[in-house]
Design a protein around this motif. Structure first.
Motif, PDB file in Angstrom:
ATOM      1  N   GLU A 157       0.836  -1.210   0.000  1.00 51.70           N
ATOM      2  CA  GLU A 157       0.000   0.000   0.000  1.00 51.70           C
ATOM      3  C   GLU A 157       0.868   1.256   0.000  1.00 51.70           C
ATOM      4  O   GLU A 157       0.522   2.258  -0.650  1.00 51.70           O
ATOM      5  CB  GLU A 157      -0.952  -0.022   1.191  1.00 51.70           C
ATOM      6  CG  GLU A 157      -2.063  -1.056   1.032  1.00 51.70           C
ATOM      7  CD  GLU A 157      -2.972  -1.141   2.241  1.00 51.70           C
ATOM      8  OE1 GLU A 157      -2.497  -0.839   3.368  1.00 51.70           O
ATOM      9  OE2 GLU A 157      -4.149  -1.514   2.075  1.00 51.70           O
ATOM     10  N   ALA A 158       1.998   1.216   0.708  1.00 49.77           N
ATOM     11  CA  ALA A 158       2.916   2.353   0.681  1.00 49.77           C
ATOM     12  C   ALA A 158       3.488   2.548  -0.721  1.00 49.77           C
ATOM     13  O   ALA A 158       3.642   3.683  -1.204  1.00 49.77           O
ATOM     14  CB  ALA A 158       4.046   2.141   1.692  1.00 49.77           C
ATOM     15  N   GLU A 159       3.786   1.443  -1.393  1.00 48.15           N
ATOM     16  CA  GLU A 159       4.293   1.526  -2.757  1.00 48.15           C
ATOM     17  C   GLU A 159       3.247   2.120  -3.703  1.00 48.15           C
ATOM     18  O   GLU A 159       3.564   2.953  -4.550  1.00 48.15           O
ATOM     19  CB  GLU A 159       4.700   0.124  -3.239  1.00 48.15           C
ATOM     20  CG  GLU A 159       4.989   0.006  -4.723  1.00 48.15           C
ATOM     21  CD  GLU A 159       6.220   0.755  -5.176  1.00 48.15           C
ATOM     22  OE1 GLU A 159       6.404   0.914  -6.405  1.00 48.15           O
ATOM     23  OE2 GLU A 159       7.012   1.197  -4.322  1.00 48.15           O
ATOM     24  N   LEU A 160       1.992   1.711  -3.546  1.00 48.65           N
ATOM     25  CA  LEU A 160       0.932   2.274  -4.381  1.00 48.65           C
ATOM     26  C   LEU A 160       0.834   3.785  -4.195  1.00 48.65           C
ATOM     27  O   LEU A 160       0.636   4.532  -5.162  1.00 48.65           O
ATOM     28  CB  LEU A 160      -0.415   1.627  -4.047  1.00 48.65           C
ATOM     29  CG  LEU A 160      -0.607   0.158  -4.415  1.00 48.65           C
ATOM     30  CD1 LEU A 160      -2.036  -0.268  -4.116  1.00 48.65           C
ATOM     31  CD2 LEU A 160      -0.273  -0.107  -5.871  1.00 48.65           C
ATOM     32  N   ALA A 161       0.983   4.226  -2.960  1.00 45.20           N
ATOM     33  CA  ALA A 161       0.896   5.664  -2.683  1.00 45.20           C
ATOM     34  C   ALA A 161       2.024   6.424  -3.370  1.00 45.20           C
ATOM     35  O   ALA A 161       1.813   7.508  -3.938  1.00 45.20           O
ATOM     36  CB  ALA A 161       0.928   5.906  -1.174  1.00 45.20           C
ATOM     37  N   VAL A 162       3.223   5.854  -3.349  1.00 42.88           N
ATOM     38  CA  VAL A 162       4.368   6.500  -4.007  1.00 42.88           C
ATOM     39  C   VAL A 162       4.135   6.597  -5.509  1.00 42.88           C
ATOM     40  O   VAL A 162       4.346   7.645  -6.133  1.00 42.88           O
ATOM     41  CB  VAL A 162       5.662   5.724  -3.702  1.00 42.88           C
ATOM     42  CG1 VAL A 162       6.811   6.224  -4.581  1.00 42.88           C
ATOM     43  CG2 VAL A 162       6.032   5.860  -2.230  1.00 42.88           C
ATOM     44  N   ALA A 168       0.610  11.436 -10.454  1.00 43.74           N
ATOM     45  CA  ALA A 168      -0.146  12.684 -10.348  1.00 43.74           C
ATOM     46  C   ALA A 168       0.727  13.913 -10.560  1.00 43.74           C
ATOM     47  O   ALA A 168       0.267  14.927 -11.090  1.00 43.74           O
ATOM     48  CB  ALA A 168      -0.824  12.761  -8.980  1.00 43.74           C
ATOM     49  N   THR A 169       1.992  13.842 -10.157  1.00 42.21           N
ATOM     50  CA  THR A 169       2.845  15.027 -10.202  1.00 42.21           C
ATOM     51  C   THR A 169       3.713  15.112 -11.456  1.00 42.21           C
ATOM     52  O   THR A 169       4.058  16.212 -11.902  1.00 42.21           O
ATOM     53  CB  THR A 169       3.756  15.076  -8.963  1.00 42.21           C
ATOM     54  OG1 THR A 169       4.519  13.858  -8.897  1.00 42.21           O
ATOM     55  CG2 THR A 169       2.932  15.234  -7.694  1.00 42.21           C
ATOM     56  N   GLY A 171       3.278  12.596 -14.275  1.00 36.72           N
ATOM     57  CA  GLY A 171       2.651  11.960 -15.422  1.00 36.72           C
ATOM     58  C   GLY A 171       2.824  10.456 -15.459  1.00 36.72           C
ATOM     59  O   GLY A 171       3.710   9.891 -14.810  1.00 36.72           O
ATOM     60  N   VAL A 172       1.956   9.813 -16.231  1.00 35.72           N
ATOM     61  CA  VAL A 172       1.958   8.360 -16.293  1.00 35.72           C
ATOM     62  C   VAL A 172       3.242   7.832 -16.926  1.00 35.72           C
ATOM     63  O   VAL A 172       3.762   6.788 -16.530  1.00 35.72           O
ATOM     64  CB  VAL A 172       0.711   7.844 -17.045  1.00 35.72           C
ATOM     65  CG1 VAL A 172       0.734   8.271 -18.510  1.00 35.72           C
ATOM     66  CG2 VAL A 172       0.581   6.333 -16.941  1.00 35.72           C
ATOM     67  N   GLY A 173       3.783   8.533 -17.910  1.00 30.45           N
ATOM     68  CA  GLY A 173       5.014   8.084 -18.539  1.00 30.45           C
ATOM     69  C   GLY A 173       6.177   8.037 -17.566  1.00 30.45           C
ATOM     70  O   GLY A 173       6.952   7.082 -17.554  1.00 30.45           O
ATOM     71  N   SER A 174       6.303   9.080 -16.750  1.00 28.47           N
ATOM     72  CA  SER A 174       7.359   9.106 -15.745  1.00 28.47           C
ATOM     73  C   SER A 174       7.185   7.977 -14.742  1.00 28.47           C
ATOM     74  O   SER A 174       8.156   7.339 -14.329  1.00 28.47           O
ATOM     75  CB  SER A 174       7.351  10.461 -15.023  1.00 28.47           C
ATOM     76  OG  SER A 174       8.309  10.495 -13.992  1.00 28.47           O
ATOM     77  N   MET A 175       5.952   7.727 -14.342  1.00 26.29           N
ATOM     78  CA  MET A 175       5.698   6.634 -13.411  1.00 26.29           C
ATOM     79  C   MET A 175       6.094   5.292 -14.011  1.00 26.29           C
ATOM     80  O   MET A 175       6.747   4.467 -13.361  1.00 26.29           O
ATOM     81  CB  MET A 175       4.222   6.638 -13.009  1.00 26.29           C
ATOM     82  CG  MET A 175       3.848   5.599 -11.947  1.00 26.29           C
ATOM     83  SD  MET A 175       3.423   3.990 -12.633  1.00 26.29           S
ATOM     84  CE  MET A 175       1.887   4.395 -13.479  1.00 26.29           C
ATOM     85  N   LEU A 176       5.740   5.054 -15.276  1.00 26.58           N
ATOM     86  CA  LEU A 176       6.089   3.791 -15.923  1.00 26.58           C
ATOM     87  C   LEU A 176       7.605   3.629 -16.030  1.00 26.58           C
ATOM     88  O   LEU A 176       8.138   2.534 -15.841  1.00 26.58           O
ATOM     89  CB  LEU A 176       5.444   3.717 -17.307  1.00 26.58           C
ATOM     90  CG  LEU A 176       3.922   3.547 -17.335  1.00 26.58           C
ATOM     91  CD1 LEU A 176       3.397   3.720 -18.755  1.00 26.58           C
ATOM     92  CD2 LEU A 176       3.522   2.187 -16.783  1.00 26.58           C
ATOM     93  N   ASN A 177       8.291   4.717 -16.338  1.00 27.33           N
ATOM     94  CA  ASN A 177       9.752   4.650 -16.447  1.00 27.33           C
ATOM     95  C   ASN A 177      10.442   4.404 -15.115  1.00 27.33           C
ATOM     96  O   ASN A 177      11.609   4.005 -15.088  1.00 27.33           O
ATOM     97  CB  ASN A 177      10.289   5.940 -17.065  1.00 27.33           C
ATOM     98  CG  ASN A 177      10.257   5.929 -18.580  1.00 27.33           C
ATOM     99  OD1 ASN A 177      10.556   4.913 -19.202  1.00 27.33           O
ATOM    100  ND2 ASN A 177       9.887   7.046 -19.184  1.00 27.33           N
TER     101      ASN A 177
END
Length: 344
Positions: A157-162, A168-169, A171-177
């Motif tokens: 759950e902590a990982e999901l929050a990160v 959110a801050t 973008g989805v591309g940055s998160m995937l990378n």
């Protein structure tokens, strides 16, 4: 491996916890004579559970520890929408409902050169494999993981929050990378560095990203079936976060500070080398300095040497109270009590 995502698929992408993936990963660790690379020996209850006939069927279906190959998707259905407390039972229901012809297809993919174990072949032929695998997963969960699930769940759950904050801050591309060194986003496609040379496409499909505390260090994918598209990535295996080390750079050097900041979980020299893109010899040198300074501690786990920040190192980095489950918490194995979805 390359998977093209169209706009609707990208819009439906979500993050979720997959209890089925965790129990399958923990079962694989129980099969290994080396245990888990981070959490060590799964314990006597996990090994005893492997003797259950239905758990033994699951054990023959999973890819052997350290090996390459296909693990049938029916073992790890896509995490459902809705409360996490109900997720595991819903995943088990999906496993049990796998059509017999699909079960046969997946078993043949698991054993592409033939040599299907006799008891698996028999269960496929009499149509009982899906039901027996469901029972095996439930039994292993109850015997080996249910009591530890709250600690594992807290980590996930902590990982999901990160990841949600990153998405959110930045973008989805940055998160995937940021998921894993072997996972990348090109702007239209998800790339996974693997031994498989496969190109797939998701069109209006839902892709679930599932963090794993127990799958270390592998990334596993289910991207050929649009109705069951999942990417499981290990927690803590993404690129190191340099921001936590910035304030230490002037004191111990930028590379050494980044390594120290990255040791909130046990890591080997090889893992640190890959995560920080440094030569293994360079990492070993920095670890030696940090060890002599009392900022890290070193432990041997079977054939692996793992490093982790000491309390002194935590104080220097400014981190207090780790969120991941401790090795001792993961290794406790007693009889299951309560609801398997909640682990209470």
């Amino acid at each position: 491996m390359v998977t093209h995502l169209d706009g609707p698929s990208l819009a439906r992408l979500r993050l979720a916890i997959s209890p089925a993936s965790e129990v399958t990963s923990w079962l694989r660790a129980a099969l290994s004579r080396f245990g888990h690379p981070v959490h060590g020996d799964p314990g006597p209850a996990a090994r005893a559970a492997l003797r259950h006939p239905d758990v033994a069927l699951v054990a023959e279906l999973v890819t052997p520890p350290g090996g390459l190959g296909y693990t049938p998707d029916l073992l790890t259905p896509k995490p459902p929408l809705g409360p996490l407390d109900a997720a595991f039972e819903q995943q088990l229901a999906a496993t049990a409902a796998t059509p017999a012809d699909e079960v046969a297809v997946q078993v043949n993919e698991r054993f592409p050169t033939g040599g299907i174990p006799a008891r698996i072949r028999t269960s496929v032929e009499d149509g009982t494999l899906a039901r027996r695998v469901t029972n095996g997963l439930r039994h292993f969960w109850r015997a080996a993981l249910a009591e530890q699930w709250p600690a594992v769940r807290t980590t996930l759950e902590a990982e999901l929050a990160v990841r949600a904050t990153t998405m959110a801050t930045t973008g989805v591309g940055s998160m995937l990378n940021s998921l894993h060194p072997k996972v990348g986003w090109t702007g239209s496609s998800l790339t996974i560095d693997s031994s498989y040379r496969i190109i797939t496409a998701l069109t209006g499909a839902e892709l679930v990203l599932a963090p794993s505390a127990l799958a270390w260090p592998q990334v596993s994918t289910q991207l050929c079936d649009e109705g069951n598209a999942v990417l499981v990535y290990p927690v803590g295996a993404g690129p190191a976060e340099p921001r936590r080390a910035d304030r230490l750079g002037d004191l111990v050097g930028a590379s050494r500070a980044a390594i120290l900041a990255d040791l909130d979980v046990p890591r080997s020299t090889g893992q640190l080398s890959e995560r920080h893109r440094l030569a293994p010899a360079t990492v070993s040198y920095h670890l030696g300095v940090l060890l002599r300074s009392g900022l890290v501690v070193r432990t041997r786990d079977r054939h692996s040497v793992l490093y982790r920040r000491s309390d002194h190192g935590d104080g220097l980095v400014g981190c207090r109270g780790r969120q991941e489950p401790t090795r001792s918490a993961i290794r406790r194995n007693t009889a299951w009590v309560g609801d398997p979805g909640s682990g209470t």
